[in-house]
Design a protein around this motif. Structure first.
Motif, PDB file in Angstrom:
ATOM      1  N   LEU A  16     -42.876  93.727 -37.421  1.00 20.10           N
ATOM      2  CA  LEU A  16     -43.638  93.869 -36.197  1.00 20.10           C
ATOM      3  C   LEU A  16     -45.065  93.401 -36.398  1.00 20.10           C
ATOM      4  CD1 LEU A  16     -42.396  97.353 -34.973  1.00 20.10           C
ATOM      5  CD2 LEU A  16     -41.840  95.107 -34.023  1.00 20.10           C
ATOM      6  N   PRO A  17     -45.598  92.522 -35.595  1.00 26.63           N
ATOM      7  CA  PRO A  17     -46.990  92.127 -35.704  1.00 26.63           C
ATOM      8  C   PRO A  17     -47.892  93.265 -35.261  1.00 26.63           C
ATOM      9  CG  PRO A  17     -46.012  91.116 -33.772  1.00 26.63           C
ATOM     10  CD  PRO A  17     -44.906  91.803 -34.492  1.00 26.63           C
ATOM     11  N   ALA A  18     -48.941  93.493 -36.040  1.00 30.45           N
ATOM     12  CA  ALA A  18     -49.831  94.600 -35.723  1.00 30.45           C
ATOM     13  C   ALA A  18     -50.986  94.163 -34.861  1.00 30.45           C
ATOM     14  CB  ALA A  18     -50.376  95.189 -37.023  1.00 30.45           C
ATOM     15  N   ALA A  19     -51.261  92.857 -34.795  1.00 32.06           N
ATOM     16  CA  ALA A  19     -52.413  92.402 -34.028  1.00 32.06           C
ATOM     17  C   ALA A  19     -51.989  91.917 -32.662  1.00 32.06           C
ATOM     18  CB  ALA A  19     -53.132  91.296 -34.778  1.00 32.06           C
ATOM     19  N   ARG A  20     -52.937  91.687 -31.812  1.00 34.33           N
ATOM     20  CA  ARG A  20     -52.628  91.223 -30.476  1.00 34.33           C
ATOM     21  C   ARG A  20     -52.484  89.715 -30.468  1.00 34.33           C
ATOM     22  NH1 ARG A  20     -57.086  94.137 -30.102  1.00 34.33           N
ATOM     23  NH2 ARG A  20     -58.250  92.274 -29.508  1.00 34.33           N
ATOM     24  N   ALA A  21     -51.927  89.200 -29.357  1.00 36.04           N
ATOM     25  CA  ALA A  21     -51.736  87.759 -29.230  1.00 36.04           C
ATOM     26  C   ALA A  21     -52.933  87.093 -28.590  1.00 36.04           C
ATOM     27  CB  ALA A  21     -50.479  87.482 -28.408  1.00 36.04           C
ATOM     28  N   ASP A  22     -53.961  87.849 -28.210  1.00 38.94           N
ATOM     29  CA  ASP A  22     -55.111  87.262 -27.531  1.00 38.94           C
ATOM     30  C   ASP A  22     -56.269  87.016 -28.485  1.00 38.94           C
ATOM     31  OD1 ASP A  22     -55.672  89.844 -28.072  1.00 38.94           O
ATOM     32  OD2 ASP A  22     -56.363  90.372 -26.053  1.00 38.94           O
ATOM     33  N   ASP A  23     -56.010  86.996 -29.774  1.00 38.58           N
ATOM     34  CA  ASP A  23     -57.086  86.761 -30.743  1.00 38.58           C
ATOM     35  C   ASP A  23     -57.009  85.346 -31.307  1.00 38.58           C
ATOM     36  OD1 ASP A  23     -54.759  87.084 -32.056  1.00 38.58           O
ATOM     37  OD2 ASP A  23     -55.539  88.337 -33.675  1.00 38.58           O
ATOM     38  N   SER A  51     -52.907  86.116 -34.619  1.00 41.58           N
ATOM     39  CA  SER A  51     -51.779  86.939 -35.052  1.00 41.58           C
ATOM     40  C   SER A  51     -50.473  86.412 -34.466  1.00 41.58           C
ATOM     41  CB  SER A  51     -52.013  88.388 -34.630  1.00 41.58           C
ATOM     42  OG  SER A  51     -52.167  88.460 -33.220  1.00 41.58           O
ATOM     43  N   SER A  52     -50.551  85.798 -33.327  1.00 44.82           N
ATOM     44  CA  SER A  52     -49.374  85.196 -32.699  1.00 44.82           C
ATOM     45  C   SER A  52     -49.841  83.965 -31.939  1.00 44.82           C
ATOM     46  CB  SER A  52     -48.700  86.188 -31.750  1.00 44.82           C
ATOM     47  OG  SER A  52     -47.609  85.571 -31.104  1.00 44.82           O
ATOM     48  N   ILE A  53     -49.234  82.822 -32.202  1.00 49.43           N
ATOM     49  CA  ILE A  53     -49.654  81.569 -31.573  1.00 49.43           C
ATOM     50  C   ILE A  53     -48.593  81.155 -30.570  1.00 49.43           C
ATOM     51  CG2 ILE A  53     -50.240  79.159 -31.963  1.00 49.43           C
ATOM     52  CD1 ILE A  53     -51.128  79.882 -34.737  1.00 49.43           C
ATOM     53  N   PRO A  54     -48.938  81.189 -29.277  1.00 43.58           N
ATOM     54  CA  PRO A  54     -47.964  80.724 -28.277  1.00 43.58           C
ATOM     55  C   PRO A  54     -47.850  79.205 -28.299  1.00 43.58           C
ATOM     56  CG  PRO A  54     -50.017  81.377 -27.247  1.00 43.58           C
ATOM     57  CD  PRO A  54     -50.159  81.689 -28.703  1.00 43.58           C
ATOM     58  N   GLU A  55     -47.195  78.655 -27.265  1.00 40.19           N
ATOM     59  CA  GLU A  55     -46.964  77.217 -27.230  1.00 40.19           C
ATOM     60  C   GLU A  55     -48.283  76.448 -27.155  1.00 40.19           C
ATOM     61  OE1 GLU A  55     -44.588  73.921 -24.485  1.00 40.19           O
ATOM     62  OE2 GLU A  55     -44.528  76.065 -24.014  1.00 40.19           O
ATOM     63  N   VAL A  56     -48.373  75.378 -27.936  1.00 42.61           N
ATOM     64  CA  VAL A  56     -49.590  74.557 -27.996  1.00 42.61           C
ATOM     65  C   VAL A  56     -49.245  73.148 -27.530  1.00 42.61           C
ATOM     66  CG1 VAL A  56     -51.408  73.619 -29.475  1.00 42.61           C
ATOM     67  CG2 VAL A  56     -50.508  75.925 -29.894  1.00 42.61           C
ATOM     68  N   SER A  57     -50.041  72.646 -26.606  1.00 48.42           N
ATOM     69  CA  SER A  57     -49.862  71.264 -26.135  1.00 48.42           C
ATOM     70  C   SER A  57     -50.777  70.343 -26.914  1.00 48.42           C
ATOM     71  CB  SER A  57     -50.201  71.161 -24.644  1.00 48.42           C
ATOM     72  OG  SER A  57     -49.382  72.032 -23.899  1.00 48.42           O
ATOM     73  N   GLY A 118     -50.952  78.263 -24.986  1.00 50.61           N
ATOM     74  CA  GLY A 118     -50.301  79.279 -24.165  1.00 50.61           C
ATOM     75  C   GLY A 118     -50.891  79.410 -22.782  1.00 50.61           C
ATOM     76  N   GLY A 119     -51.319  78.305 -22.172  1.00 46.17           N
ATOM     77  CA  GLY A 119     -51.876  78.349 -20.835  1.00 46.17           C
ATOM     78  C   GLY A 119     -53.357  78.624 -20.798  1.00 46.17           C
ATOM     79  N   THR A 120     -53.971  78.935 -21.924  1.00 42.37           N
ATOM     80  CA  THR A 120     -55.407  79.182 -21.989  1.00 42.37           C
ATOM     81  C   THR A 120     -56.088  77.978 -22.627  1.00 42.37           C
ATOM     82  OG1 THR A 120     -54.992  81.546 -22.242  1.00 42.37           O
ATOM     83  CG2 THR A 120     -57.203  80.744 -22.826  1.00 42.37           C
ATOM     84  N   SER A 121     -57.193  77.548 -22.021  1.00 36.91           N
ATOM     85  CA  SER A 121     -57.912  76.375 -22.521  1.00 36.91           C
ATOM     86  C   SER A 121     -59.022  76.795 -23.471  1.00 36.91           C
ATOM     87  CB  SER A 121     -58.496  75.573 -21.352  1.00 36.91           C
ATOM     88  OG  SER A 121     -57.461  75.094 -20.520  1.00 36.91           O
ATOM     89  N   TYR A 122     -59.074  76.133 -24.601  1.00 34.41           N
ATOM     90  CA  TYR A 122     -60.134  76.366 -25.594  1.00 34.41           C
ATOM     91  C   TYR A 122     -60.864  75.047 -25.794  1.00 34.41           C
ATOM     92  CZ  TYR A 122     -57.540  80.627 -26.627  1.00 34.41           C
ATOM     93  OH  TYR A 122     -56.893  81.827 -26.532  1.00 34.41           O
ATOM     94  N   ARG A 123     -62.174  75.111 -25.882  1.00 36.19           N
ATOM     95  CA  ARG A 123     -63.000  73.907 -26.027  1.00 36.19           C
ATOM     96  C   ARG A 123     -63.580  73.862 -27.436  1.00 36.19           C
ATOM     97  NH1 ARG A 123     -64.723  70.390 -22.423  1.00 36.19           N
ATOM     98  NH2 ARG A 123     -66.578  69.122 -22.815  1.00 36.19           N
ATOM     99  N   THR A 124     -63.427  72.738 -28.087  1.00 32.79           N
ATOM    100  CA  THR A 124     -63.933  72.577 -29.450  1.00 32.79           C
ATOM    101  C   THR A 124     -65.409  72.180 -29.425  1.00 32.79           C
ATOM    102  OG1 THR A 124     -63.376  70.244 -29.581  1.00 32.79           O
ATOM    103  CG2 THR A 124     -61.651  71.798 -30.162  1.00 32.79           C
ATOM    104  N   GLU A 125     -66.035  72.237 -30.570  1.00 36.75           N
ATOM    105  CA  GLU A 125     -67.414  71.788 -30.701  1.00 36.75           C
ATOM    106  C   GLU A 125     -67.427  70.287 -30.996  1.00 36.75           C
ATOM    107  OE1 GLU A 125     -70.160  73.473 -30.283  1.00 36.75           O
ATOM    108  OE2 GLU A 125     -69.054  75.321 -29.785  1.00 36.75           O
TER     109      GLU A 125
END
Length: 609
Positions: A16-23, A51-57, A118-125
């Motif tokens: 069982l993963p102990a951490a959340r998927a939003d980190d 802790s958990s990596i959803p689908e990555v485009s 996972g549907g959330t956009s992250y912007r790199t430096e």
């Protein structure tokens, strides 16, 4: 609660993963971290942690300054678990790697871009770094090379910081100043102080202002060993071209870019002894050159000059001395010497009255000499005299420019007189020489010898040993080719080599586990579990570190392993883990059965996967 139920509960807790998927964290970086040269293969890494990596485009890379995308993305995953304060913290990492090629020296910029996880956009430096000029010559003779970075692994430093920098590509012209139309040879040589695995061109520029011709080159046969700066290099000629400038002025010979596969030196003494080690792809660029081209003088240029520059000989011949009126005579003119005859027109053959002369055709055009600086070209006319008498053809003239003397010269060909008979047939001015057919064939009769006939000895080609010797290469050559290709694939394809050796490695570990059956339970069961996990990881060319039960089962399912066999495989691993956490559970007979079951699983998987 039984010990088996307690072990199963512990394994469920571990899974069982102990951490959340939003980190999730996303960052971009560039390798190598040290100095980057214009010959460095730049790697853009997009690292996604959590802790958990959803689908990555795969992201859409922005327009970069001074960089071009050469390949990618290449993905790699890793997972780790840490037991802390009674909880298991899982950490997963996904790395997308793009391979970039510098366009030149100066500043390089990778603007910020968006990565969708996972549907959330992250912007790199944004990333910015400098690209230094690459070295195209040998390494300095001694001491540390200037500008070489320090610290870090070979991968982080880049090829310029390791011994791999002693691989370079060098261009050389046979002359630096020529006349327009004068041929010059461009030689490109790959110098290497490290073992090579392969070479290929990645950028072949256009040669503006030149007519070019590729000259065949055999890198292995022409391979030499040279010493530069007290260092020994293997020199491989990788390209050779004949360049003929079509205009005057300062013409640029641009740099060529190639990719070299080099075997890195192994830090393992046994690996070094057996010439084993990892391969690295390097980008190498030849040095750009300039060629000074002088225009041909206008003064003294003869009317018969058609563009030949060099030093030549000129001969003319006729295929017969006597001919009937209306029959064809072949007149051939041949120019041979040092230079290029491409684009050079035929000399002019004047047609006297009562003679039909057809347009010439090129019957021979080829390079000659070790550097292909020699050339030979022949033209042939079909001449048909229409009246009896003596045929006297005017001597054709061939003009060329001599670059050594810096002046034009003319050569005159002499055609012997041809007697033209009246003949029985009526002249046909339209007849072509190629249409003349032989009217009959001579028959050569054999004169029989007197006396009894004797049986001649069997010819050599009908003897058994000759047939075996003749057919042997047909069998041995394919075998040699297959063995060589298999060995090369073992050296170059790491995944193939791992897969081929997986069963043998697992068998050795299980043999070792069998000898340790009487030792501690933990060591024995770790050996058995390691053999099973490493076997699947080797077959899939994956890292065994961090592989979970679910990932192992996914790998097996993807390879068509049946559900029953997957359950047996997982049960065997769970038994090992259970015994490791509950040492008393591994009785001697149970350990023997466990090794037998593991061997059976490897054999079954080897037949299927």
């Amino acid at each position: 609660m039984s010990l088996r139920a307690l072990g199963a509960l512990l394994l469920v807790t571990l899974a069982l993963p102990a951490a959340r998927a939003d980190d999730v964290r996303v960052r971009a970086s560039v390798l190598p971290r040290g100095a980057i040269y214009e010959t460095t293969e730049v790697r853009l890494q997009i690292e996604i942690d959590g802790s958990s990596i959803p689908e990555v485009s795969a992201p859409s890379l922005p327009t970069m300054t001074n960089l071009a995308v050469a390949g990618g993305p290449q993905t790699s995953r890793s997972s780790s678990y840490v037991f802390e304060n009674g909880r298991i913290n899982a950490s997963n990492s996904l790395i997308l790697t793009y391979f970039l090629t510098p366009k030149g020296t100066g500043s390089a910029v990778i603007p910020a871009f968006v990565v969708n996880v996972g549907g959330t956009s992250y912007r790199t430096e944004p990333l910015q770094f400098q690209i230094a000029p690459g070295r195209s010559g040998p390494a300095p003779p001694a001491g540390r090379r200037p500008g070489a970075p320090s610290g870090g692994s070979d991968d982080d430093e880049g090829d310029e910081g390791a011994d791999l920098s002693d691989v370079f590509l060098q261009s050389k012209l046979s002359q630096t100043s020529v006349w327009a139309g004068q041929a010059v040879v461009l030689e490109m040589t790959l110098y290497a102080a490290a073992p090579l695995g392969g070479f290929g061109w990645t950028d072949i520029p256009s040669m503006t202002g030149f007519w070019t011709e590729d000259i065949p080159v055999d890198a292995q046969r022409e391979h030499t060993i040279v010493t530069m700066n007290n260092r020994r290099y293997d020199a491989f000629p990788v390209a050779r071209k004949l360049l003929v400038p079509t205009s005057s002025g300062t013409l640029a010979v641009p740099a060529y870019t190639g990719q070299v596969q080099v075997r890195r030196a192994s830090r393992d003494p046994f690996g070094s002894f057996f010439s084993l080690g990892r391969f690295a792809n390097l980008v190498r660029k030849s040095n750009a050159l300039k060629l000074e081209v002088k225009p041909l003088p206008e003064t003294g240029r003869p009317a018969s000059f058609t563009g030949a520059v060099g030093a030549y000989r000129f001969t003319t011949t006729a295929d017969r001395k006597t001919v009937n009126a209306g029959d064809a005579v072949a007149v051939r003119a041949t120019v041979e010497g040092a230079g290029s005859l491409q684009g050079v027109g035929p000399p002019k053959l004047e047609a006297p009255p009562d003679v039909k002369v057809y347009d010439p055709k090129v019957v021979e055009d080829q390079g000659a000499g070790p550097q292909h600086l020699g050339a030979k070209k022949s033209w042939e006319w079909v001449v048909v005299p229409l009246a009896p008498g003596t045929l006297r053809l005017p001597a054709p003239v061939f003009a060329y420019f001599d670059p050594v003397a810096g002046a034009y010269k003319e050569l005159h060909g002499e055609i012997p007189e041809i007697a033209v008979n009246r003949g029985a047939a009526q002249p046909d001015v339209g007849i072509a020489r190629s249409e003349v057919q032989a009217a009959a064939k001579d028959i050569a009769f054999l004169k029989a010898l007197r006396g009894p006939l004797e049986t001649a000895a069997a010819p050599v080609q009908r003897t058994g040993w000759f047939v075996v010797a003749a057919l042997a290469p047909l069998l041995l050559v394919p075998i040699g080719i297959l063995v060589g290709r298999r060995r090369e694939r073992f050296l170059l394809d790491h995944g193939f080599a791992r897969a081929r050796r997986a069963a043998r490695a697992a068998a050795k570990r299980l043999d070792r586990a069998g000898t340790r059956a009487g030792e501690s339970s933990t060591a024995f069961h770790e050996e058995v579990a390691g053999a099973l996990v490493d076997y699947v990881a080797d077959r899939a060319n994956r890292s065994a570190a961090g592989l979970t039960y679910d990932q192992l089962e996914e790998i097996l399912a993807a390879r068509g392993v049946s559900a029953d066999l997957r359950r047996r495989y997982r049960a065997c691993l769970e038994s090992c883990d259970f015994a490791r956490y509950v040492p008393d559970a591994g009785r001697p007979q149970a350990r023997t059965d466990l090794v037998a079951e593991a061997r059976s699983l490897v054999r079954a998987l080897e037949e299927i996967a």
